[in-house]
Design a protein around this motif. Structure first.
Motif, mmCIF file in Angstrom:
data_model
loop_
_atom_site.group_PDB
_atom_site.id
_atom_site.type_symbol
_atom_site.label_atom_id
_atom_site.label_comp_id
_atom_site.label_asym_id
_atom_site.label_seq_id
_atom_site.Cartn_x
_atom_site.Cartn_y
_atom_site.Cartn_z
ATOM 1 N N GLY A 65 0.807 -1.206 0.000
ATOM 2 C CA GLY A 65 0.000 0.000 0.000
ATOM 3 C C GLY A 65 0.843 1.260 0.000
ATOM 4 O O GLY A 65 0.516 2.254 -0.661
ATOM 5 N N LYS A 68 2.347 1.723 -3.443
ATOM 6 C CA LYS A 68 1.343 2.298 -4.341
ATOM 7 C C LYS A 68 1.197 3.800 -4.083
ATOM 8 O O LYS A 68 1.088 4.603 -5.022
ATOM 9 C CB LYS A 68 0.000 1.591 -4.142
ATOM 10 C CG LYS A 68 -1.098 2.108 -5.064
ATOM 11 C CD LYS A 68 -2.418 1.389 -4.818
ATOM 12 C CE LYS A 68 -3.504 1.938 -5.741
ATOM 13 N NZ LYS A 68 -4.830 1.299 -5.468
ATOM 14 N N ASN A 282 -7.472 -6.481 3.427
ATOM 15 C CA ASN A 282 -6.908 -5.599 2.413
ATOM 16 C C ASN A 282 -6.202 -4.409 3.063
ATOM 17 O O ASN A 282 -6.606 -3.256 2.916
ATOM 18 C CB ASN A 282 -8.003 -5.151 1.448
ATOM 19 C CG ASN A 282 -8.538 -6.323 0.635
ATOM 20 O OD1 ASN A 282 -7.792 -7.201 0.225
ATOM 21 N ND2 ASN A 282 -9.840 -6.346 0.410
ATOM 22 N N SER A 285 -4.947 -1.584 0.562
ATOM 23 C CA SER A 285 -5.903 -0.565 0.118
ATOM 24 C C SER A 285 -6.286 0.370 1.257
ATOM 25 O O SER A 285 -6.530 1.564 1.035
ATOM 26 C CB SER A 285 -7.149 -1.210 -0.491
ATOM 27 O OG SER A 285 -7.814 -2.018 0.446
ATOM 28 N N ARG A 289 -5.697 4.322 1.165
ATOM 29 C CA ARG A 289 -6.875 5.174 1.392
ATOM 30 C C ARG A 289 -6.609 6.182 2.508
ATOM 31 O O ARG A 289 -6.966 7.369 2.388
ATOM 32 C CB ARG A 289 -8.068 4.281 1.743
ATOM 33 C CG ARG A 289 -9.322 5.002 2.194
ATOM 34 C CD ARG A 289 -10.424 3.976 2.506
ATOM 35 N NE ARG A 289 -11.619 4.595 3.054
ATOM 36 C CZ ARG A 289 -11.820 4.827 4.346
ATOM 37 N NH1 ARG A 289 -10.874 4.467 5.227
ATOM 38 N NH2 ARG A 289 -12.934 5.386 4.769
ATOM 39 N N ASP A 312 -14.534 -3.045 1.051
ATOM 40 C CA ASP A 312 -13.368 -3.736 0.489
ATOM 41 C C ASP A 312 -12.289 -3.947 1.547
ATOM 42 O O ASP A 312 -11.098 -3.955 1.252
ATOM 43 C CB ASP A 312 -12.797 -2.955 -0.707
ATOM 44 C CG ASP A 312 -11.775 -3.761 -1.507
ATOM 45 O OD1 ASP A 312 -11.947 -4.992 -1.588
ATOM 46 O OD2 ASP A 312 -10.811 -3.169 -2.031
#
Length: 349
Positions: A65, A68, A282, A285, A289, A312
């Motif tokens: 994460g 990303k 997750n 993500s 976020r 999610d």
């Protein structure tokens, strides 16, 4: 004679002027022109790992994460691995916090909760993103938790479908499934509760065998306990919630030609055909976020968010390997159960 001295003095003045000019030019270059992007413009994030990366679980997922966020949100981050000795974690974590190098620090797991709260109180200007635990009313900590009970319900339903399957050649006639936990602590019991409820939803006659490793790093012991379940207690599929210790369980599944369910990250490719699916937290993500919200000044510090199927936050890994090795009849039933969880028709207690 006077003329000669004057000439020499002029040379010295010229040289001094050149030196000053050079210093001035170097300083201008280091400052940079207005509006030019420098590293100081980037959000600096530290990630403290109370263990080691390479766990194929949520440590790696959190790291993904952050990677990303580096690519898509323009942050820079550094991961510091604390290793397997728990006594090193408080000192190592405080060293990161006290350095003042990071605007945000990411850390997680139930084992770091009290340490993080203590440091947050002692370093009130430091902001923290805390994953996989609930922390509220600490004004510089935002925490996110995953509805692992809901995700584990679906993993339990899947296990019951597998042990009852006539299509999977390595599913034995006995209605017995396994659970391997890292430690006998509340968060692991929460996984176990959801798993048992999911098993019972599909078939109340299926028995659940449970073992605890005692830590999250002892893969050989994880394998030994799993082998005992497979060989002595007729388990044909086992759900491992044990961090790196659980890698031993996945090895055992392959060795005895049985099945396993991975956890936290997609572990289907570790032992393809034996790890049929993985219950996903997750984390990647959720970290991405949270950083995105922070950059928008919208991250709700002092609160906790719990993410389930609808957000999610959890799910089962349904990749190409899942489609290859899991019969369509089971996949269809899993999708049906998941839809009922999302709609609220099934409520996990």
């Amino acid at each position: 004679m006077k003329k000669s001295i004057k000439g020499k003095f002029g040379v010295v003045l010229l040289a001094f002027a050149i030196i000053l000019g050079g210093c001035g030019a170097a300083n201008t270059g280091n400052t940079g022109s207005k509006g030019e992007s420098t590293d100081k413009d980037k959000l600096s994030v530290g990630y403290y790992v109370n263990g080691n990366l390479g766990d194929s679980g949520f440590f790696d997922s959190a790291n993904a994460g952050l990677e990303k966020a580096t690519k898509e949100l323009g942050i820079e981050f550094k991961a510091v691995q604390g290793g397997g000795n728990q006594s090193d974690w408080p000192i190592g974590f405080e060293s990161m916090v006290s350095s003042g190098k990071y605007e945000l620090i990411v850390v997680g797991t139930s084992q770091m909760k009290e340490i993080a709260i203590d440091l947050a109180n002692r370093y009130p200007d430091q902001k923290f993103i805390y994953f996989d635990e609930t922390i509220v009313d600490v004004p510089n900590i935002y925490s996110v938790k995953y509805n692992q009970r809901e995700g584990s319900f679906l993993a339990g339903a899947f296990a019951a479908l597998v042990t009852n399957s006539k299509e999977l050649e390595n599913a034995n006639p006995e209605k017995v499934v396994g659970f391997l936990g890292g430690m006998d602590i509340p968060i692991i019991k929460d996984f176990k509760s959801g798993y048992e409820q999911g098993v019972a939803y599909v078939d109340p006659e299926v028995k659940v065998i449970t073992s605890f490793v005692g830590d999250f790093i002892n893969a050989p012991k994880g394998k030994e306990l799993s082998m005992a379940q497979y060989n002595s207690q007729q388990v044909d599929i086992l759900y491992t919630v044990a961090g790196p210790s659980g890698i031993g369980a996945l090895e055992a599944a392959k060795e005895v030609n049985k099945y396993a369910i991975g956890v936290n990250s997609n572990q289907n490719n570790i032992q393809p055909g034996h790890v049929l699916t993985s219950m996903l937290k997750n984390v990647d993500s959720s970290i991405f976020r949270a950083i995105d919200l922070y950059k928008q000044d919208k991250l709700p510090f002092g609160t906790n968010e719990s993410l389930g199927f609808n957000e999610d936050g959890v799910g089962l890994a349904k990749d190409d390997l899942y489609n290859q090795y899991v019969p369509q009849t089971i996949r269809d039933q899993v999708d049906e159960i998941q839809a009922k969880l999302v709609s609220g028709e099934i409520k996990v207690q």
